[in-house]
Design a protein around this motif. Structure first.
Motif, PDB file in Angstrom:
ATOM      1  N   ALA A   1      -9.798  21.224-120.913  1.00 43.23           N
ATOM      2  CA  ALA A   1     -10.877  20.276-120.643  1.00 43.23           C
ATOM      3  C   ALA A   1     -11.859  20.244-121.809  1.00 43.23           C
ATOM      4  CB  ALA A   1     -11.604  20.648-119.348  1.00 43.23           C
ATOM      5  N   LEU A   2     -12.181  21.414-122.346  1.00 42.28           N
ATOM      6  CA  LEU A   2     -13.128  21.495-123.452  1.00 42.28           C
ATOM      7  C   LEU A   2     -12.600  20.775-124.690  1.00 42.28           C
ATOM      8  CD1 LEU A   2     -15.801  22.586-124.558  1.00 42.28           C
ATOM      9  CD2 LEU A   2     -14.590  24.700-125.139  1.00 42.28           C
ATOM     10  N   GLY A   3     -11.350  21.009-125.021  1.00 41.79           N
ATOM     11  CA  GLY A   3     -10.758  20.333-126.172  1.00 41.79           C
ATOM     12  C   GLY A   3     -10.762  18.822-126.011  1.00 41.79           C
ATOM     13  N   MET A   4     -10.439  18.378-124.817  1.00 45.78           N
ATOM     14  CA  MET A   4     -10.390  16.938-124.553  1.00 45.78           C
ATOM     15  C   MET A   4     -11.791  16.342-124.574  1.00 45.78           C
ATOM     16  SD  MET A   4      -8.030  14.604-124.045  1.00 45.78           S
ATOM     17  CE  MET A   4      -6.643  15.662-123.758  1.00 45.78           C
ATOM     18  N   LEU A   5     -12.758  17.021-123.960  1.00 48.57           N
ATOM     19  CA  LEU A   5     -14.135  16.509-123.964  1.00 48.57           C
ATOM     20  C   LEU A   5     -14.715  16.475-125.370  1.00 48.57           C
ATOM     21  CD1 LEU A   5     -16.142  17.854-120.876  1.00 48.57           C
ATOM     22  CD2 LEU A   5     -15.714  15.491-121.537  1.00 48.57           C
ATOM     23  N   ARG A   6     -14.380  17.467-126.178  1.00 49.29           N
ATOM     24  CA  ARG A   6     -14.847  17.447-127.568  1.00 49.29           C
ATOM     25  C   ARG A   6     -14.277  16.248-128.314  1.00 49.29           C
ATOM     26  NH1 ARG A   6     -14.908  23.888-128.981  1.00 49.29           N
ATOM     27  NH2 ARG A   6     -17.035  24.197-128.259  1.00 49.29           N
ATOM     28  N   ALA A   7     -13.014  15.954-128.059  1.00 45.91           N
ATOM     29  CA  ALA A   7     -12.383  14.792-128.702  1.00 45.91           C
ATOM     30  C   ALA A   7     -13.054  13.501-128.243  1.00 45.91           C
ATOM     31  CB  ALA A   7     -10.884  14.763-128.389  1.00 45.91           C
ATOM     32  N   VAL A   8     -13.344  13.403-126.962  1.00 51.24           N
ATOM     33  CA  VAL A   8     -14.011  12.211-126.424  1.00 51.24           C
ATOM     34  C   VAL A   8     -15.394  12.063-127.042  1.00 51.24           C
ATOM     35  CG1 VAL A   8     -15.022  11.192-124.335  1.00 51.24           C
ATOM     36  CG2 VAL A   8     -12.720  12.166-124.258  1.00 51.24           C
ATOM     37  N   HIS A   9     -16.146  13.157-127.103  1.00 50.95           N
ATOM     38  CA  HIS A   9     -17.495  13.099-127.661  1.00 50.95           C
ATOM     39  C   HIS A   9     -17.454  12.705-129.141  1.00 50.95           C
ATOM     40  CE1 HIS A   9     -21.418  14.557-129.140  1.00 50.95           C
ATOM     41  NE2 HIS A   9     -21.830  14.102-127.973  1.00 50.95           N
ATOM     42  N   ALA A  10     -16.520  13.265-129.883  1.00 46.69           N
ATOM     43  CA  ALA A  10     -16.410  12.932-131.308  1.00 46.69           C
ATOM     44  C   ALA A  10     -16.075  11.452-131.497  1.00 46.69           C
ATOM     45  CB  ALA A  10     -15.357  13.808-131.975  1.00 46.69           C
ATOM     46  N   THR A  11     -15.149  10.940-130.703  1.00 40.44           N
ATOM     47  CA  THR A  11     -14.783   9.531-130.813  1.00 40.44           C
ATOM     48  C   THR A  11     -15.946   8.635-130.407  1.00 40.44           C
ATOM     49  OG1 THR A  11     -12.469  10.057-130.382  1.00 40.44           O
ATOM     50  CG2 THR A  11     -13.124   7.761-130.098  1.00 40.44           C
ATOM     51  N   CYS A  12     -16.595   8.962-129.302  1.00 40.24           N
ATOM     52  CA  CYS A  12     -17.749   8.167-128.866  1.00 40.24           C
ATOM     53  C   CYS A  12     -18.831   8.166-129.932  1.00 40.24           C
ATOM     54  CB  CYS A  12     -18.304   8.701-127.547  1.00 40.24           C
ATOM     55  SG  CYS A  12     -17.320   8.294-126.101  1.00 40.24           S
ATOM     56  N   SER A  13     -19.088   9.329-130.527  1.00 40.36           N
ATOM     57  CA  SER A  13     -20.122   9.425-131.566  1.00 40.36           C
ATOM     58  C   SER A  13     -19.791   8.535-132.754  1.00 40.36           C
ATOM     59  CB  SER A  13     -20.280  10.870-132.039  1.00 40.36           C
ATOM     60  OG  SER A  13     -20.853  11.657-131.036  1.00 40.36           O
ATOM     61  N   SER A  14     -18.528   8.558-133.175  1.00 44.35           N
ATOM     62  CA  SER A  14     -18.165   7.785-134.361  1.00 44.35           C
ATOM     63  C   SER A  14     -18.035   6.296-134.072  1.00 44.35           C
ATOM     64  CB  SER A  14     -16.875   8.322-134.990  1.00 44.35           C
ATOM     65  OG  SER A  14     -15.777   8.121-134.135  1.00 44.35           O
ATOM     66  N   VAL A  15     -17.592   5.935-132.883  1.00 40.63           N
ATOM     67  CA  VAL A  15     -17.376   4.528-132.557  1.00 40.63           C
ATOM     68  C   VAL A  15     -18.638   3.868-131.990  1.00 40.63           C
ATOM     69  CG1 VAL A  15     -16.078   2.951-131.051  1.00 40.63           C
ATOM     70  CG2 VAL A  15     -14.900   4.817-132.202  1.00 40.63           C
ATOM     71  N   ARG A  16     -19.317   4.543-131.101  1.00 37.88           N
ATOM     72  CA  ARG A  16     -20.471   3.963-130.407  1.00 37.88           C
ATOM     73  C   ARG A  16     -21.803   4.396-130.996  1.00 37.88           C
ATOM     74  NH1 ARG A  16     -20.201   2.274-125.225  1.00 37.88           N
ATOM     75  NH2 ARG A  16     -18.187   1.956-124.309  1.00 37.88           N
ATOM     76  N   GLY A  17     -21.811   5.555-131.655  1.00 39.74           N
ATOM     77  CA  GLY A  17     -23.043   6.105-132.192  1.00 39.74           C
ATOM     78  C   GLY A  17     -23.568   7.233-131.314  1.00 39.74           C
ATOM     79  N   ALA A  18     -24.326   8.129-131.924  1.00 39.03           N
ATOM     80  CA  ALA A  18     -24.831   9.307-131.219  1.00 39.03           C
ATOM     81  C   ALA A  18     -25.806   8.952-130.106  1.00 39.03           C
ATOM     82  CB  ALA A  18     -25.495  10.263-132.206  1.00 39.03           C
ATOM     83  N   SER A  19     -26.512   7.832-130.242  1.00 37.73           N
ATOM     84  CA  SER A  19     -27.530   7.478-129.256  1.00 37.73           C
ATOM     85  C   SER A  19     -27.016   6.559-128.144  1.00 37.73           C
ATOM     86  CB  SER A  19     -28.733   6.838-129.947  1.00 37.73           C
ATOM     87  OG  SER A  19     -28.338   5.674-130.629  1.00 37.73           O
TER      88      SER A  19
ATOM     89  N   GLU B   1     -25.335   5.624-124.653  1.00 38.39           N
ATOM     90  CA  GLU B   1     -25.417   6.313-123.362  1.00 38.39           C
ATOM     91  C   GLU B   1     -24.120   7.029-122.990  1.00 38.39           C
ATOM     92  OE1 GLU B   1     -26.933   5.356-118.839  1.00 38.39           O
ATOM     93  OE2 GLU B   1     -27.655   4.115-120.489  1.00 38.39           O
ATOM     94  N   LYS B   2     -22.980   6.437-123.293  1.00 38.98           N
ATOM     95  CA  LYS B   2     -21.708   7.114-122.980  1.00 38.98           C
ATOM     96  C   LYS B   2     -21.531   8.370-123.833  1.00 38.98           C
ATOM     97  CE  LYS B   2     -19.140   3.191-121.194  1.00 38.98           C
ATOM     98  NZ  LYS B   2     -18.814   3.525-119.846  1.00 38.98           N
ATOM     99  N   THR B   3     -21.949   8.309-125.075  1.00 37.67           N
ATOM    100  CA  THR B   3     -21.891   9.485-125.947  1.00 37.67           C
ATOM    101  C   THR B   3     -22.799  10.582-125.397  1.00 37.67           C
ATOM    102  OG1 THR B   3     -21.494   8.051-127.857  1.00 37.67           O
ATOM    103  CG2 THR B   3     -22.191  10.308-128.314  1.00 37.67           C
ATOM    104  N   ILE B   4     -23.987  10.202-124.993  1.00 33.45           N
ATOM    105  CA  ILE B   4     -24.928  11.169-124.446  1.00 33.45           C
ATOM    106  C   ILE B   4     -24.396  11.766-123.146  1.00 33.45           C
ATOM    107  CG2 ILE B   4     -27.260  11.428-123.483  1.00 33.45           C
ATOM    108  CD1 ILE B   4     -28.136   9.272-125.585  1.00 33.45           C
ATOM    109  N   THR B   5     -23.801  10.934-122.300  1.00 30.40           N
ATOM    110  CA  THR B   5     -23.207  11.424-121.047  1.00 30.40           C
ATOM    111  C   THR B   5     -22.129  12.458-121.332  1.00 30.40           C
ATOM    112  OG1 THR B   5     -23.659   9.346-119.912  1.00 30.40           O
ATOM    113  CG2 THR B   5     -21.943  10.742-118.967  1.00 30.40           C
TER     114      THR B   5
END
Length: 162
Positions: A80-98, A100-104
């Protein structure tokens, strides 16, 4: 879940409705307390998306997030941790750090790290991400408050804290 899947099972692998039905089945199993049964369905769905629609980042990230939830619910925390890290990294790069989905996703990461008793890592991540949530959403937003809550728990539960 199953009825939706059976309706579209006979269609081509490249059929979008078939793919959606597979995702719906996996999500329904997970949401109904059958996370271990959901795992192979969600893993297959993610593999299908990556193979057939490799440029569909939105659906791939959604499938990764669903799979992370099933891993988490099945006590497969490292997966779960590996997958969530991948999701967060993709969201950060595609949507930006700020975004709402990245923050969630970030708050979910802090909660999972705390669940795994990785308090120092949870605290470090929360301290880095909370200012982003504060600037983007304000001090009274639910996600900013989630960072506050998760940070406080990580600090309070950390046996190494001074």
């Amino acid at each position: 879940g199953w009825a939706c899947w059976k309706t579209y099972l006979g269609r081509s692998e490249r059929d979008g409705y078939r793919s959606t039905a597979m995702g719906v089945l996996g999500s329904a199993l997970r949401q109904n307390g059958r996370a271990e049964e959901a795992l192979p369905v969600l893993e297959t769905h993610l593999a299908l998306l990556r193979r057939v629609w490799p440029h569909n980042t939105k659906d791939i990230v959604g499938a990764q997030h669903n799979l992370a939830g099933a891993y988490w619910a099945s006590d497969c925390y490292e997966e779960a941790l590996g997958m969530l890290r991948a999701v967060h990294a993709t969201c950060s790069s595609v949507r930006g750090a700020s975004d709402e989905k990245t923050i969630t996703t970030g708050t979910n990461l802090v909660l999972l790290l705390t669940t795994m008793s990785r308090f120092s890592e949870a605290e470090l991540f929360a301290r880095a991400q909370r200012p982003v949530a504060l600037a983007a959403l304000g001090p009274d937003h639910n996600l900013t408050l989630c960072y506050d809550e998760h940070l406080a728990k990580a600090m309070a539960m950390n046996p190494e804290a001074t």
